[in-house]
Write an enzyme that holds these catalytic residues in place. Structure first.
Site, PDB file in Angstrom:
ATOM      1  CE  LYS A  99     -17.723   2.180  -3.198  1.00 58.68           C
ATOM      2  NZ  LYS A  99     -18.612   1.126  -3.679  1.00 58.68           N
ATOM      3  CE1 TYR A 151     -14.649   2.946  -5.221  1.00 59.00           C
ATOM      4  CE2 TYR A 151     -13.372   3.895  -3.431  1.00 59.00           C
ATOM      5  CZ  TYR A 151     -14.153   2.881  -3.928  1.00 59.00           C
ATOM      6  OH  TYR A 151     -14.463   1.799  -3.125  1.00 59.00           O
ATOM      7  CB  SER A 188     -15.958  -4.146 -16.227  1.00 56.02           C
ATOM      8  OG  SER A 188     -16.346  -3.954 -14.884  1.00 56.02           O
ATOM      9  NE  ARG A 198      -4.629   4.077   4.006  1.00 53.52           N
ATOM     10  CZ  ARG A 198      -3.968   5.214   4.217  1.00 53.52           C
ATOM     11  NH1 ARG A 198      -3.574   5.546   5.448  1.00 53.52           N
ATOM     12  NH2 ARG A 198      -3.707   6.024   3.211  1.00 53.52           N
ATOM     13  CB  SER A 220     -14.971   2.908   0.947  1.00 55.41           C
ATOM     14  OG  SER A 220     -13.627   3.239   1.138  1.00 55.41           O
ATOM     15  NE  ARG A 264      -1.739   6.082  -2.986  1.00 53.10           N
ATOM     16  CZ  ARG A 264      -2.173   4.836  -2.854  1.00 53.10           C
ATOM     17  NH1 ARG A 264      -1.945   3.934  -3.811  1.00 53.10           N
ATOM     18  NH2 ARG A 264      -2.825   4.462  -1.770  1.00 53.10           N
TER      19      ARG A 264
HETATM   20  P1  NAD Z   1     -13.695  -5.851  -7.771  1.00 54.93           P
HETATM   21  O1  NAD Z   1     -13.372  -4.925  -8.893  1.00 54.93           O
HETATM   22  O2  NAD Z   1     -12.851  -7.063  -7.601  1.00 54.93           O
HETATM   23  O3  NAD Z   1     -15.216  -6.326  -7.879  1.00 54.93           O
HETATM   24  C1  NAD Z   1     -16.235  -5.509  -8.405  1.00 54.93           C
HETATM   25  C2  NAD Z   1     -16.977  -6.328  -9.437  1.00 54.93           C
HETATM   26  O4  NAD Z   1     -18.041  -5.536  -9.977  1.00 54.93           O
HETATM   27  C3  NAD Z   1     -16.086  -6.736 -10.614  1.00 54.93           C
HETATM   28  O5  NAD Z   1     -16.189  -8.142 -10.807  1.00 54.93           O
HETATM   29  C4  NAD Z   1     -16.657  -5.966 -11.804  1.00 54.93           C
HETATM   30  O6  NAD Z   1     -16.542  -6.687 -13.010  1.00 54.93           O
HETATM   31  C5  NAD Z   1     -18.096  -5.757 -11.367  1.00 54.93           C
HETATM   32  N1  NAD Z   1     -18.762  -4.590 -11.974  1.00 54.93           N
HETATM   33  C6  NAD Z   1     -18.326  -3.316 -12.012  1.00 54.93           C
HETATM   34  N2  NAD Z   1     -19.217  -2.529 -12.645  1.00 54.93           N
HETATM   35  C7  NAD Z   1     -20.259  -3.337 -12.992  1.00 54.93           C
HETATM   36  C8  NAD Z   1     -21.480  -3.121 -13.681  1.00 54.93           C
HETATM   37  N3  NAD Z   1     -21.811  -1.914 -14.162  1.00 54.93           N
HETATM   38  N4  NAD Z   1     -22.307  -4.165 -13.870  1.00 54.93           N
HETATM   39  C9  NAD Z   1     -21.975  -5.405 -13.410  1.00 54.93           C
HETATM   40  N5  NAD Z   1     -20.842  -5.663 -12.763  1.00 54.93           N
HETATM   41  C10 NAD Z   1     -19.988  -4.649 -12.555  1.00 54.93           C
HETATM   42  O7  NAD Z   1     -13.704  -4.989  -6.428  1.00 54.93           O
HETATM   43  P2  NAD Z   1     -13.792  -5.448  -4.906  1.00 54.93           P
HETATM   44  O8  NAD Z   1     -12.509  -5.139  -4.268  1.00 54.93           O
HETATM   45  O9  NAD Z   1     -14.348  -6.808  -4.792  1.00 54.93           O
HETATM   46  O10 NAD Z   1     -14.838  -4.390  -4.379  1.00 54.93           O
HETATM   47  C11 NAD Z   1     -16.211  -4.697  -4.220  1.00 54.93           C
HETATM   48  C12 NAD Z   1     -16.933  -3.481  -3.695  1.00 54.93           C
HETATM   49  O11 NAD Z   1     -16.357  -3.093  -2.456  1.00 54.93           O
HETATM   50  C13 NAD Z   1     -16.851  -2.249  -4.594  1.00 54.93           C
HETATM   51  O12 NAD Z   1     -18.077  -1.568  -4.510  1.00 54.93           O
HETATM   52  C14 NAD Z   1     -15.743  -1.442  -3.969  1.00 54.93           C
HETATM   53  O13 NAD Z   1     -15.882  -0.079  -4.261  1.00 54.93           O
HETATM   54  C15 NAD Z   1     -15.985  -1.722  -2.497  1.00 54.93           C
HETATM   55  N6  NAD Z   1     -14.798  -1.531  -1.654  1.00 54.93           N
HETATM   56  C16 NAD Z   1     -13.654  -2.208  -1.929  1.00 54.93           C
HETATM   57  C17 NAD Z   1     -12.523  -2.021  -1.139  1.00 54.93           C
HETATM   58  C18 NAD Z   1     -11.231  -2.713  -1.441  1.00 54.93           C
HETATM   59  O14 NAD Z   1     -10.199  -2.294  -0.942  1.00 54.93           O
HETATM   60  N7  NAD Z   1     -11.209  -3.770  -2.238  1.00 54.93           N
HETATM   61  C19 NAD Z   1     -12.599  -1.150  -0.037  1.00 54.93           C
HETATM   62  C20 NAD Z   1     -13.789  -0.492   0.225  1.00 54.93           C
HETATM   63  C21 NAD Z   1     -14.890  -0.692  -0.587  1.00 54.93           C
HETATM   64  C1  WQD Z   2      -2.311   1.489   1.697  1.00 54.25           C
HETATM   65  C2  WQD Z   2      -1.077   2.235   2.147  1.00 54.25           C
HETATM   66  C3  WQD Z   2      -0.276   3.884   0.589  1.00 54.25           C
HETATM   67  C4  WQD Z   2       0.913   1.112  -2.573  1.00 54.25           C
HETATM   68  C5  WQD Z   2      -7.630   2.376  -1.052  1.00 54.25           C
HETATM   69  C6  WQD Z   2      -8.803   3.267  -1.333  1.00 54.25           C
HETATM   70  C7  WQD Z   2      -9.883   3.034  -0.331  1.00 54.25           C
HETATM   71  C8  WQD Z   2     -10.224   1.567  -0.269  1.00 54.25           C
HETATM   72  C9  WQD Z   2      -9.030   0.715  -0.035  1.00 54.25           C
HETATM   73  C10 WQD Z   2     -11.923   1.082  -1.895  1.00 54.25           C
HETATM   74  C11 WQD Z   2      -1.135   3.737   1.837  1.00 54.25           C
HETATM   75  C12 WQD Z   2       0.725   2.780   0.763  1.00 54.25           C
HETATM   76  C13 WQD Z   2       0.435   1.618  -1.373  1.00 54.25           C
HETATM   77  C14 WQD Z   2       2.285   1.287  -2.884  1.00 54.25           C
HETATM   78  C15 WQD Z   2       2.591   2.411  -0.771  1.00 54.25           C
HETATM   79  N1  WQD Z   2     -10.723   1.082  -1.509  1.00 54.25           N
HETATM   80  N2  WQD Z   2       1.263   2.249  -0.491  1.00 54.25           N
HETATM   81  N3  WQD Z   2       3.078   1.927  -1.968  1.00 54.25           N
HETATM   82  O1  WQD Z   2      -5.086   3.973  -0.210  1.00 54.25           O
HETATM   83  O2  WQD Z   2      -5.606   3.000   2.075  1.00 54.25           O
HETATM   84  O3  WQD Z   2      -7.171   2.685   0.244  1.00 54.25           O
HETATM   85  O4  WQD Z   2      -8.050   1.005  -1.043  1.00 54.25           O
HETATM   86  O5  WQD Z   2     -12.860   1.572  -1.374  1.00 54.25           O
HETATM   87  O6  WQD Z   2     -10.969   3.790  -0.705  1.00 54.25           O
HETATM   88  O7  WQD Z   2      -8.381   4.622  -1.274  1.00 54.25           O
HETATM   89  O8  WQD Z   2      -5.043   1.461   0.176  1.00 54.25           O
HETATM   90  O9  WQD Z   2      -3.545  -0.371  -0.408  1.00 54.25           O
HETATM   91  O10 WQD Z   2      -3.611   1.674  -1.900  1.00 54.25           O
HETATM   92  O11 WQD Z   2      -2.579   1.847   0.343  1.00 54.25           O
HETATM   93  O12 WQD Z   2       3.344   2.975   0.013  1.00 54.25           O
HETATM   94  O13 WQD Z   2       2.768   0.882  -3.969  1.00 54.25           O
HETATM   95  O14 WQD Z   2       0.043   1.738   1.409  1.00 54.25           O
HETATM   96  O15 WQD Z   2       0.349   5.132   0.502  1.00 54.25           O
HETATM   97  O16 WQD Z   2      -0.512   4.389   2.889  1.00 54.25           O
HETATM   98  P1  WQD Z   2      -5.666   2.909   0.595  1.00 54.25           P
HETATM   99  P2  WQD Z   2      -3.698   1.090  -0.532  1.00 54.25           P
END
Ligand code: NAD
Ligand code: WQD
Length: 350
Positions: free
Chosen positions: A157, A153, A38, A234, A128, A297
């Site tokens: 978590k 979201y 997805s 961050r 997260s 934001r």
């Molecule tokens: P991503 O979207 O690249 O990867 C998530 C994957 O899960 C995708 O490939 C998607 O297709 C798959 N998926 C979603 N729903 C599904 C379902 N119902 N069944 C099977 N597959 C499904 O995201 P990511 O950045 O790799 O994040 C991975 C995990 O880490 C997530 O749980 C996300 O919430 C968490 N996380 C990510 C970040 C970040 O900044 N990237 C930060 C904190 C936590």
């Molecule tokens: C970083 C900083 C923005 C884009 C998010 C989720 C968090 C985790 C990680 C999944 C912030 C600033 C960003 C832009 C900007 N994900 N920014 N202009 O918001 O810390 O975290 O991703 O779990 O849960 O909330 O990450 O990369 O979006 O932003 O100024 O066009 O960059 O305001 O200060 P964030 P981010």
């Protein structure tokens, strides 16, 4: 059931899951990826194979579908699960809360149910730093209170961690929840990276897209925060460091060490402001990032960085890469995206 050979990596075609699959295979594990694609592309599986020297087994499965999830667990001998599968776009979760609750919670419950039914006892969960909200003191440690979530979201978590705490109290399941701060960068091969479907909203992919000329400029969301330069701070962490931490957490679980449910911060312990990131990108790559200052934001946390003492002390893990490598690999990946098939390049609005 036959031998338990596989580490099930749900969401393993995604950003962090694909990098973790590479690290797992480098450590000798056999990987089974389950993903409904997805937010990812099947091509990633072949690329993991190219890096690792062998291709993970891939099953296209929607983990919200209980029957398909059960069938997956019946078809393969699974020794442990690393559960990445989730929807992760904060803004979208505000617009479509039920879709987020349904996807992120149902998939977790189905996978945990299948673990219970088939005797899988080791589970790593993607949490997260969003669970901390704006912490009362910094760096934020794992014992800091979990705050009311800023988005559906974030709420998924928080709820997922509660589900895991309860599930690990009731049976033989053991779980580690890793609270990621801000994962950025890509594998140094530039074969895999952040490869979502649709428009990026996170800072680093926006910066690299501006640098590549695919976006006109970066809008900095607010410069009137009470931070040294007024922009948000961050804790950015290289995705390969995030991946490596999963292998260490998995090994701890497989050895049945520690408490049934443990949470760990996954960051570098260093905070960087938005403008520091912009300037560091220019210094590292020589490419200027055009930016304007926009309004704050909604829902943004002013500043957050991790206390990483627990994971270092208990698991002996610490981040290996600095900001320079995060920027280099993110930029290499952005440039590599140019050469990919147009149909699967990022931001195509598919
Ligand atoms: P991503 O979207 O690249 O990867 C998530 C994957 O899960 C995708 O490939 C998607 O297709 C798959 N998926 C979603 N729903 C599904 C379902 N119902 N069944 C099977 N597959 C499904 O995201 P990511 O950045 O790799 O994040 C991975 C995990 O880490 C997530 O749980 C996300 O919430 C968490 N996380 C990510 C970040 C970040 O900044 N990237 C930060 C904190 C936590
Ligand atoms: C970083 C900083 C923005 C884009 C998010 C989720 C968090 C985790 C990680 C999944 C912030 C600033 C960003 C832009 C900007 N994900 N920014 N202009 O918001 O810390 O975290 O991703 O779990 O849960 O909330 O990450 O990369 O979006 O932003 O100024 O066009 O960059 O305001 O200060 P964030 P981010």
């Amino acid at each position: 059931m036959g031998e338990r050979n596989y580490i099930l990596v749900t969401g393993g075609a995604g950003y962090i899951g694909s990098h973790t699959a590479v690290e797992l295979m480098a450590s000798g594990f056999d990987v089974l990826v389950a993903d409904n694609l997805s937010n990812s592309h099947e091509e990633v599986i072949g690329r993991i194979g190219e890096i690792a020297g062998r291709t993970p087994v891939f099953e296209k499965v929607d983990l919200c579908d209980k029957a398909s999830t059960d069938a997956l667990f019946d078809a393969y001998g699974i020794s442990a699960v690393i559960h990445f599968a989730a929807l992760k776009a904060v803004g979208e979760s505000v617009e479509q809360p039920l879709r987020y609750y349904r996807n992120n919670l149902l998939s977790l419950i189905n996978v945990l149910g299948a673990c219970g039914r088939t005797g899988v006892e080791s589970f790593v969960f993607s949490s997260s730093c969003t669970v901390y909200g704006q912490p009362d003191s910094l760096p934020v440690g794992e014992t800091a209170p979990v705050k009311e979530a800023e988005s559906p979201y974030g709420s998924t978590k928080k709820m997922s961690e509660e589900i895991l705490a309860d599930a690990t109290r009731q049976n033989t399941l053991r779980a580690v929840s890793l609270r990621y701060f801000n994962p950025v960068g890509a594998h140094h091969s530039a074969l895999i990276g952040e490869y979502p479907i649709g428009k990026p909203s996170n800072l680093m992919p926006v910066i690299t897209r501006v640098a590549a000329g695919k976006l006109p400029g970066l809008e900095v969301f607010g410069d009137d925060y009470p931070t040294p330069d007024g922009t948000c701070i961050r804790d950015y962490i290289h995705v390969m460091d995030v991946a490596a931490a999963h292998v260490v957490a998995l090994e701890r679980l497989l050895k049945r060490e520690g408490q049934p449910f443990e949470v760990y911060n996954l960051g570098t312990g260093k905070g960087h402001s938005v403008l520091e990131m912009v300037h560091a990108f220019r210094d590292r790559t020589g490419v200027d990032i055009a930016y304007t200052i926009g309004p704050r934001r909604p829902g943004d946390i002013e500043q957050v960085w991790a206390d990483v003492g627990k994971i270092r002390k208990v698991m002996g893990w610490k981040a290996q890469y600095g900001l320079g490598e995060m920027i280099d690999t993110a930029w290499q990946w952005e440039q590599a995206l140019e050469t990919l098939e147009p149909g699967i390049s990022r931001g195509g609005g598919e």
